[in-house]
Scaffold this active site. Structure first.
Site, PDB file in Angstrom:
ATOM      1  CD  GLU A 116      80.853  95.946  14.267  1.00 51.42           C
ATOM      2  OE1 GLU A 116      80.260  95.339  13.367  1.00 51.42           O
ATOM      3  OE2 GLU A 116      80.378  96.938  14.846  1.00 51.42           O
ATOM      4  NE  ARG A 154      55.493  80.705  27.357  1.00 47.67           N
ATOM      5  CZ  ARG A 154      54.760  79.728  26.833  1.00 47.67           C
ATOM      6  NH1 ARG A 154      55.347  78.718  26.258  1.00 47.67           N
ATOM      7  NH2 ARG A 154      53.453  79.776  26.899  1.00 47.67           N
TER       8      ARG A 154
END
Ligand code: 6GU
Length: 232
Positions: A116, A154
């Site tokens: 959580e 990238r």
């Protein structure tokens, strides 16, 4: 660029990091990506990393001891401690300008949460850059970390091979436009034609047409975000 990924589920990254683009970039030495199991820094026979929240409530929280020990040990492995990112839905929203900011660093350390959430003292101690990938809830930060690694990698020079390709992407450049339509062979598909301008060989006209189409696509997207299609 070095990227350290700290997680309780290191096996989730195996095939992702072996993939063509990231695999080649690591083999070339352009990227040094390491996955670290936070549980290796847990103590006791049970190697406990999570526990129930004080005051009650659902789920389990990551304990500060193993997480802080893990982050500190990994950051000390190199002279550059790196830029620490905590993956959490409460963080600032990832977009291409945040990706560009991360890609300019020599080292980033990605801390994935599960359960959580994190004990608040992890934030207080480490003061990480908290990043979310969007307003929805994932079961853990691992998928978000993969999104960041993919988008950042990238932009690292040499990783794509064709640097022009990253420069022309959607959300790149000062205007932050999405790309307009693109076409490949055949010239006609089911009666649908490739626009004549793209076959003209007139590079200036093609560039202007593409920019105009990008403006249209960006405007259309802005409207679609605010008026989503209704669920049938
Ligand atoms: Cl970074 N983590 C989790 N658990 N859920 C998310 C998220 C991150 N970004 C969007 N949802």
């Amino acid at each position: 660029m070095r990227i350290d990924i700290l997680t309780l589920f290191p096996e989730m990254f195996t095939s992702f990091l072996e993939g063509s683009l990231l695999g080649a970039a690591q083999a070339n030495g352009l990227l040094d990506i390491r996955v670290v199991n936070i549980r290796d820094y847990a103590e006791g026979v049970h190697r406990q990393v999570d526990d129930r929240p004080f005051g009650g409530g659902p789920g389990m929280l990551l304990m500060p001891g193993p997480v802080v020990d893990c982050v500190e040990a990994v950051r000390k492995q190199a002279a550059d401690a790196g830029h620490l990112v905590m993956l959490t839905p409460a963080g600032r929203r990832l977009d291409q300008s945040v990706v560009e900011e991360l890609a300019r660093r020599d080292r980033i350390v990605l801390l994935c949460g599960r359960y959580e959430g994190f004990d608040e003292r992890i934030r207080e101690t480490l003061e990480p850059d908290e990043i979310s990938i969007g307003d929805y809830v994932l079961s853990g930060g691992e998928v978000a970390a993969m999104v960041i690694v993919d988008a950042v990698a990238r932009l690292v020079p040499g990783v794509l091979g064709d640097e022009e390709s990253a420069r022309q992407d959607s959300f790149s450049g000062a205007e932050r436009l999405v790309e307009g339509p693109q076409y490949t062979r055949p010239r006609e598909f089911r009666g649908l034609q490739v626009p004549d301008v793209l076959l003209s060989g007139d590079h200036a006209r093609i560039a202007k047409w593409r920019h105009d189409q990008a403006l249209v696509a960006t405007e259309r997207r802005a409207h679609s975000i605010h008026s989503p299609r209704s669920i049938p």
